[in-house]
Scaffold this active site. Structure first.
Site, PDB file in Angstrom:
ATOM      1  CB  THR A 222      -0.892   0.037   1.257  1.00  0.00           C
ATOM      2  OG1 THR A 222      -1.655  -1.174   1.305  1.00  0.00           O
ATOM      3  CG2 THR A 222      -1.844   1.222   1.212  1.00  0.00           C
TER       4      THR A 222
ATOM      5  CE  LYS B 202      -5.141  -1.012   1.677  1.00  0.00           C
ATOM      6  NZ  LYS B 202      -5.352  -2.250   2.349  1.00  0.00           N
TER       7      LYS B 202
ATOM      8  CE  LYS C 296       1.525   2.333   4.068  1.00  0.00           C
ATOM      9  NZ  LYS C 296       2.158   1.081   3.703  1.00  0.00           N
TER      10      LYS C 296
HETATM   11  P1  NAD Z   1       6.096  -5.572   7.402  1.00  0.00           P
HETATM   12  O1  NAD Z   1       6.817  -4.390   7.961  1.00  0.00           O
HETATM   13  O2  NAD Z   1       5.786  -6.734   8.277  1.00  0.00           O
HETATM   14  O3  NAD Z   1       6.894  -6.129   6.113  1.00  0.00           O
HETATM   15  C1  NAD Z   1       7.638  -5.346   5.227  1.00  0.00           C
HETATM   16  C2  NAD Z   1       8.922  -6.090   4.931  1.00  0.00           C
HETATM   17  O4  NAD Z   1       9.668  -5.365   3.943  1.00  0.00           O
HETATM   18  C3  NAD Z   1       9.849  -6.225   6.149  1.00  0.00           C
HETATM   19  O5  NAD Z   1      10.102  -7.589   6.410  1.00  0.00           O
HETATM   20  C4  NAD Z   1      11.111  -5.477   5.736  1.00  0.00           C
HETATM   21  O6  NAD Z   1      12.309  -6.056   6.240  1.00  0.00           O
HETATM   22  C5  NAD Z   1      11.025  -5.576   4.232  1.00  0.00           C
HETATM   23  N1  NAD Z   1      11.862  -4.585   3.553  1.00  0.00           N
HETATM   24  C6  NAD Z   1      12.033  -3.280   3.856  1.00  0.00           C
HETATM   25  N2  NAD Z   1      12.897  -2.709   3.008  1.00  0.00           N
HETATM   26  C7  NAD Z   1      13.288  -3.679   2.144  1.00  0.00           C
HETATM   27  C8  NAD Z   1      14.169  -3.716   1.034  1.00  0.00           C
HETATM   28  N3  NAD Z   1      14.833  -2.621   0.634  1.00  0.00           N
HETATM   29  N4  NAD Z   1      14.339  -4.901   0.386  1.00  0.00           N
HETATM   30  C9  NAD Z   1      13.665  -6.013   0.765  1.00  0.00           C
HETATM   31  N5  NAD Z   1      12.809  -6.026   1.803  1.00  0.00           N
HETATM   32  C10 NAD Z   1      12.625  -4.882   2.492  1.00  0.00           C
HETATM   33  O7  NAD Z   1       4.750  -4.988   6.766  1.00  0.00           O
HETATM   34  P2  NAD Z   1       3.432  -5.797   6.318  1.00  0.00           P
HETATM   35  O8  NAD Z   1       2.439  -5.761   7.431  1.00  0.00           O
HETATM   36  O9  NAD Z   1       3.836  -7.093   5.719  1.00  0.00           O
HETATM   37  O10 NAD Z   1       2.859  -4.813   5.203  1.00  0.00           O
HETATM   38  C11 NAD Z   1       3.417  -4.761   3.896  1.00  0.00           C
HETATM   39  C12 NAD Z   1       2.545  -3.847   3.048  1.00  0.00           C
HETATM   40  O11 NAD Z   1       1.209  -4.356   3.012  1.00  0.00           O
HETATM   41  C13 NAD Z   1       2.437  -2.420   3.576  1.00  0.00           C
HETATM   42  O12 NAD Z   1       2.464  -1.534   2.485  1.00  0.00           O
HETATM   43  C14 NAD Z   1       1.094  -2.404   4.286  1.00  0.00           C
HETATM   44  O13 NAD Z   1       0.504  -1.117   4.321  1.00  0.00           O
HETATM   45  C15 NAD Z   1       0.291  -3.349   3.418  1.00  0.00           C
HETATM   46  N6  NAD Z   1      -0.837  -4.004   4.100  1.00  0.00           N
HETATM   47  C16 NAD Z   1      -0.680  -4.533   5.342  1.00  0.00           C
HETATM   48  C17 NAD Z   1      -1.759  -5.139   5.956  1.00  0.00           C
HETATM   49  C18 NAD Z   1      -1.623  -5.747   7.326  1.00  0.00           C
HETATM   50  O14 NAD Z   1      -2.650  -6.077   7.942  1.00  0.00           O
HETATM   51  N7  NAD Z   1      -0.411  -5.932   7.853  1.00  0.00           N
HETATM   52  C19 NAD Z   1      -3.000  -5.219   5.302  1.00  0.00           C
HETATM   53  C20 NAD Z   1      -3.112  -4.703   4.018  1.00  0.00           C
HETATM   54  C21 NAD Z   1      -2.020  -4.083   3.420  1.00  0.00           C
END
Ligand code: NAD
Length: 290
Positions: free
Chosen positions: A87, A162, A237
């Site tokens: 997102t 979204k 966010k």
């Molecule tokens: P998270 O922080 O658990 O995962 C993100 C991952 O990206 C981390 O493991 C981090 O180490 C990795 N990362 C960061 N920089 C990086 C790079 N340069 N190279 C490779 N990996 C890298 O977050 P999440 O909860 O998995 O959310 C991910 C996305 O999904 C976000 O944009 C969030 O808004 C969206 N989202 C989350 C949810 C939820 O319920 N958690 C629901 C819908 C959408």
């Protein structure tokens, strides 16, 4: 298919695991997250995309997405698909898609709803932006990781769908919680309030499916001490992204702005971080008018 998966956190990890279970070869890149069983760790995103037919990103924000895109686009095979499921802001989504297309790749933004539970169960909803051709190419992957995918128009429109949805959700949650808190003070039982509103014109997904009052309506995070679910800081966010987008296109969104301000106070000053976004109800219930 050989698939690079970049960002294997709370959401990306289980999504990648489902691709492996469906028989795909998945090469993962993440500086901290552990690799799910069957995912081969690459030393960097650049290494992960070498020879892959698709690269999926699931990253925290637009700035990180742009940096990863700069790194991987030159290393991707011509004709491969860049599928971003994070997102992020609409501008970043569109900038990354045009850079990918300029390099001879297909691009699609496809943020998800359904949370960690949906990612694990393979029941996410994908809101996709890009061409019909790119959509057809990644549809089999959507079918593995989710239960529904809607093509919303050209690049960036997935993100647009979204944030508009989540702006409605944030505003509706606040309206529902303040109404419950008012009902409390008027001596109206919460169950009675639910019985009426859930079958009257005030009904909504928040009231009917995700009721913020504990012990009322179907099971929800309110019945689990407001443990997320969908954390308040993630709602903030998405609301921030909605206001960034509204600013960019000069759209008047007063309710969205107010919801953003309230969630910001809740998360930063009132202990809301780490609680479900429905914990707005106890917040309102303990406050007076001032
Ligand atoms: P998270 O922080 O658990 O995962 C993100 C991952 O990206 C981390 O493991 C981090 O180490 C990795 N990362 C960061 N920089 C990086 C790079 N340069 N190279 C490779 N990996 C890298 O977050 P999440 O909860 O998995 O959310 C991910 C996305 O999904 C976000 O944009 C969030 O808004 C969206 N989202 C989350 C949810 C939820 O319920 N958690 C629901 C819908 C959408």
């Amino acid at each position: 298919m050989k698939i690079a998966f970049i960002g294997l956190g709370n959401m990306g990890g289980p999504m990648a695991a489902n691709l492996v279970k469906a028989g795909h070869q998945v090469i993962g890149a993440d500086p901290v997250a552990p690799m799910p069983e069957g995912v081969i760790r690459a030393a960097s995103p650049r290494e992960a995309v070498a020879g892959a037919e698709a690269a999926i990103t699931m990253l925290p924000n637009g700035a990180i997405l742009r940096a990863v895109a700069d790194e991987i686009i030159p290393a991707m095979s011509p004709g491969a698909v860049f599928l971003d499921c994070s997102t992020v802001d609409v501008d970043s989504a569109r900038a990354v898609a045009s850079a990918a297309e300029a390099a001879g790749l297909m691009a699609m933004d496809a943020p998800v709803s359904g949370g960690i539970g949906g990612a694990t169960a393979g029941t996410l909803t994908f809101m996709a932006g890009g061409t019909e051709e790119a959509f057809a190419r990644v549809k089999p992957l959507f079918d593995i990781m989710g239960q529904k995918a809607v093509l919303c128009g050209p690049s960036g429109n997935g993100q647009a769908a979204k944030i508009c949805n989540n702006m409605i959700l944030g505003v509706t949650m606040i309206a529902t919680c303040e109404a419950f808190a008012l009902a409390d003070k008027l001596g109206l039982d919460r169950q009675k309030m639910f019985d009426v509103v859930s079958t009257s014109s005030g009904y909504s997904w928040v009231m009917n499916a995700y009721c913020p009052a504990p012990g009322v309506g179907p099971k929800s995070p309110a019945d689990n001490g407001y443990k997320p679910g969908f954390a308040s800081e993630l709602m903030l966010k998405d609301l921030d992204l909605s206001q960034m987008a509204a600013e960019a296109v000069d759209a008047d969104t007063p309710m969205g702005q107010l919801a953003t301000d309230l969630y910001r106070r809740f998360v930063h000053d009132e202990g809301g971080r780490g609680t479900d976004f429905s914990a707005m109800l106890p917040r309102f219930a303990t406050r007076g008018r001032a």
